[in-house]
Write a protein that holds these residues in place. Structure first.
Motif, short mmCIF file in Angstrom:
data_model
loop_
_atom_site.label_atom_id
_atom_site.label_comp_id
_atom_site.label_asym_id
_atom_site.label_seq_id
_atom_site.Cartn_x
_atom_site.Cartn_y
_atom_site.Cartn_z
N GLY A 184 0.82 -1.20 0.00
CA GLY A 184 0.00 0.00 0.00
C GLY A 184 0.86 1.25 0.00
O GLY A 184 1.97 1.27 0.53
N VAL A 185 0.34 2.31 -0.59
CA VAL A 185 0.94 3.64 -0.54
C VAL A 185 -0.10 4.57 0.06
O VAL A 185 -1.20 4.73 -0.49
N GLN A 186 0.22 5.18 1.19
CA GLN A 186 -0.72 6.05 1.88
C GLN A 186 -0.64 7.45 1.29
O GLN A 186 0.39 8.10 1.34
N THR A 187 -1.76 7.90 0.71
CA THR A 187 -1.78 9.21 0.06
C THR A 187 -2.64 10.23 0.80
O THR A 187 -2.73 11.38 0.38
N GLY A 188 -3.31 9.81 1.86
CA GLY A 188 -4.15 10.73 2.62
C GLY A 188 -4.52 10.11 3.94
O GLY A 188 -4.30 8.92 4.17
N ILE A 198 8.34 4.69 -6.78
CA ILE A 198 8.06 3.78 -5.67
C ILE A 198 7.91 2.36 -6.18
O ILE A 198 8.48 1.41 -5.62
N THR A 199 7.15 2.20 -7.25
CA THR A 199 6.92 0.87 -7.82
C THR A 199 8.22 0.24 -8.29
O THR A 199 8.50 -0.93 -8.00
N ALA A 200 9.04 1.00 -9.01
CA ALA A 200 10.29 0.46 -9.53
C ALA A 200 11.22 0.01 -8.40
O ALA A 200 11.83 -1.06 -8.47
N SER A 201 11.32 0.82 -7.34
CA SER A 201 12.20 0.46 -6.23
C SER A 201 11.67 -0.75 -5.46
O SER A 201 12.43 -1.62 -5.06
N LEU A 202 10.36 -0.78 -5.25
CA LEU A 202 9.78 -1.91 -4.52
C LEU A 202 9.94 -3.19 -5.31
O LEU A 202 10.16 -4.27 -4.74
N HIS A 203 9.87 -3.10 -6.63
CA HIS A 203 10.00 -4.30 -7.46
C HIS A 203 11.43 -4.84 -7.47
O HIS A 203 11.65 -6.00 -7.87
N LYS A 240 15.36 -6.17 3.33
CA LYS A 240 14.77 -5.78 2.05
C LYS A 240 14.32 -4.31 2.08
O LYS A 240 14.47 -3.59 1.08
N SER A 241 13.78 -3.87 3.20
CA SER A 241 13.37 -2.48 3.32
C SER A 241 14.58 -1.56 3.20
O SER A 241 14.53 -0.51 2.54
N ASN A 242 15.67 -1.93 3.83
CA ASN A 242 16.89 -1.13 3.76
C ASN A 242 17.38 -1.02 2.31
O ASN A 242 17.76 0.07 1.85
N ALA A 243 17.37 -2.14 1.59
CA ALA A 243 17.81 -2.14 0.19
C ALA A 243 16.85 -1.33 -0.69
O ALA A 243 17.27 -0.62 -1.62
N TYR A 244 15.57 -1.43 -0.40
CA TYR A 244 14.56 -0.66 -1.14
C TYR A 244 14.78 0.84 -0.99
O TYR A 244 14.73 1.59 -1.96
N TRP A 245 15.05 1.28 0.23
CA TRP A 245 15.26 2.71 0.45
C TRP A 245 16.55 3.21 -0.20
O TRP A 245 16.60 4.34 -0.70
N TYR A 246 17.57 2.38 -0.23
CA TYR A 246 18.81 2.76 -0.92
C TYR A 246 18.52 3.03 -2.39
O TYR A 246 18.97 4.04 -2.96
N ASP A 247 17.74 2.15 -3.00
CA ASP A 247 17.39 2.32 -4.43
C ASP A 247 16.47 3.52 -4.61
O ASP A 247 16.65 4.32 -5.53
#
Length: 462
Positions: free
Chosen positions: A210-214, A385-390, A448-455
């Protein structure tokens, strides 16, 4: 944080992801920082907030950030905030803010199975207060800023870390970051580690993110009935408690107007395919026509979804009378509302007054609620966001959602900064223990979260 991966997303139990046996130097470094950050009892009034902020500020300076770009902001109530600017090479591009909160909800050691303020790795999990909410966010942003700096990376646009110090209580530090100190934090958009994230099944396979937008606005009112009172041996129909009870029952029967936005429509379309049955059909119908009252009536029966369709107000506290043998001279009920973005305090108050239909009942707003707007579904932001999460979870489906709780994103949105909750953590239904006992994060999910944020930082920075 009141981080939630809308309960319907939690579709299957999850077991711990595999424990890494041969950690890289980078992985060990982020674990060491995680351990240090969790070790501070950064609860408002406990004396740990300012030392944590100072420790992080010192890390950034020692890691190569100019002292003038590291802003330790001491604030009242034993709190602090921290802003770190990673200056970019292109001054024509507006910065991006990266958000997390350093404070945590209190944890009583005697209630926990393990010391809550010591990071403990056990059976494939990291245990400790704040491991999820939200010291994971503090850790991965700090670690990756320092890593990128050590690698000689220079972003095109400036990246700004904004760590608040009282998100779990008054949000005064957050408000200050985006009002008094907006010169340090003003940005094109913000990414918040304290929202979003994903779920996985029993085998560690991702189910969705999920991505929280509001977020809905927290707003409370008091309903007060008054009466001259008298002796309890001489009962009358005009009783303050009766009047208040009647008003509350009318409010129970009242339904606020249906509301929708791009985020809620997209969320319902996705969840309709997952839920199926009566609820799935109603979600699909409402997403197709947000004025469909029949669909909304079906959704009303499901607490996890009703708040996505409208403002909700419910009684949460009652107080009445002053003596056992006297007619009550007053009765007060507190009504807590979770207000759909775009509705004002005056509008909600007016609808409550209309619902109870009793001019003698005083309706008073508590505190100073500040509604915030919904962030637009920007293709460029969602694409990054999508590209990094993938890179960590190939092909995972990403769904925007509106949270029924408050985060620091409320204040950044009020400052005109579109804000997106984009945590990289994936959890199972038994892993979301924020604010509760034995808070934990799967070890593999943390890495995985750490690697995602680096990207993601490199994509956003350019």
């Amino acid at each position: 944080m009141k981080r939630i991966l809308i309960s319907a997303l939690l579709m299957a139990a999850a077991s711990p992801m595999a424990l890494a046996t041969d950690r890289t130097a980078n992985e060990q470094a982020v674990v060491d920082l995680y351990k240090e950050v969790v070790g501070f009892r950064s609860v408002e009034g406990r004396g740990g907030m300012r030392p944590l902020a100072k420790m992080l500020a010192d890390r950034f300076v020692k890691g190569g950030f100019p002292a003038d770009d590291v802003h330790y902001l001491e604030m009242p109530n034993d709190t602090a905030a921290l802003v770190v600017r990673y200056e970019g090479s292109d001054s024509t591009q507006k910065p991006v803010v990266l958000m997390a909160h350093m404070d945590v909800v209190e944890a009583l050691p005697e209630d926990w199975q393990r010391d809550p303020y010591t990071l403990i790795e056990e059976d494939g999990y990291f245990y400790g207060r704040g491991t999820m909410d939200n010291k994971e966010g503090v850790t991965v942003l700090t670690h990756n800023f320092l890593r990128l700096k050590a690698e000689g990376y220079t972003p095109d646009r400036t990246l700004i870390i904004a760590f608040s110090g009282d998100e779990e209580t008054h949000m005064a530090t957050t408000e200050a970051l985006y009002t008094k100190h907006l010169d340090l934090t003003n940005a094109e958009f913000a990414l918040n580690t304290d929202g979003g994230g994903g779920t996985m099944d029993a085998d560690g396979n991702p189910l969705g993110a999920g991505v929280q937008t509001g977020e809905k606005t927290y707003m409370s009112f008091t309903l007060t009935a008054r009466n001259p009172g008298g002796h309890s041996s001489q009962p009358r129909d005009d009783n303050a408690i009766y009047d208040l009870a009647a008003a509350i029952m009318k409010l129970k029967a009242y339904r606020f107007p249906l509301k929708h936005n791009d985020t809620t429509v997209a969320f319902m379309k996705e969840m309709a395919t997952r839920e199926g049955g009566e609820l799935g059909k109603a979600l699909a119908a409402f997403a197709s026509d947000p004025t469909d009252k029949k669909a909304a009536d079906v959704i009303w029966k499901y607490p996890s979804y009703v708040g996505i369709t409208r403002t909700t107000c419910i009684p949460t506290l009652l107080k009445g009378g002053h003596a056992e043998n006297a007619l009550p001279q007053s009765a007060v009920g507190t009504v807590n509302c979770r207000v759909f973005p775009g509705e004002t305090v005056a509008e909600v108050k007016g609808r409550i007054e209309k619902a109870i239909d009793n001019g003698a009942i005083e309706v008073t707003v508590l505190d100073k609620p500040a509604p915030s707007p919904v962030s637009p579904l920007r293709d460029d932001v969602m694409g990054m966001i999508t590209a990094s999460l993938h890179t960590q979870y190939p092909g995972v489906k990403i769904t925007p959602y509106m949270a029924p709780y408050a985060t620091d994103g409320k204040w950044s949105r009020l400052a005109g900064i579109p804000t997106y909750g984009v945590s990289g953590l994936f959890l199972g239904p038994d892993d979301d223990r924020s604010h509760g006992l034995d808070e934990r994060v799967p070890v593999g999910s943390f890495f995985k979260s750490n690697a995602y944020w680096y990207d993601l930082l490199k994509r956003v920075g350019g």
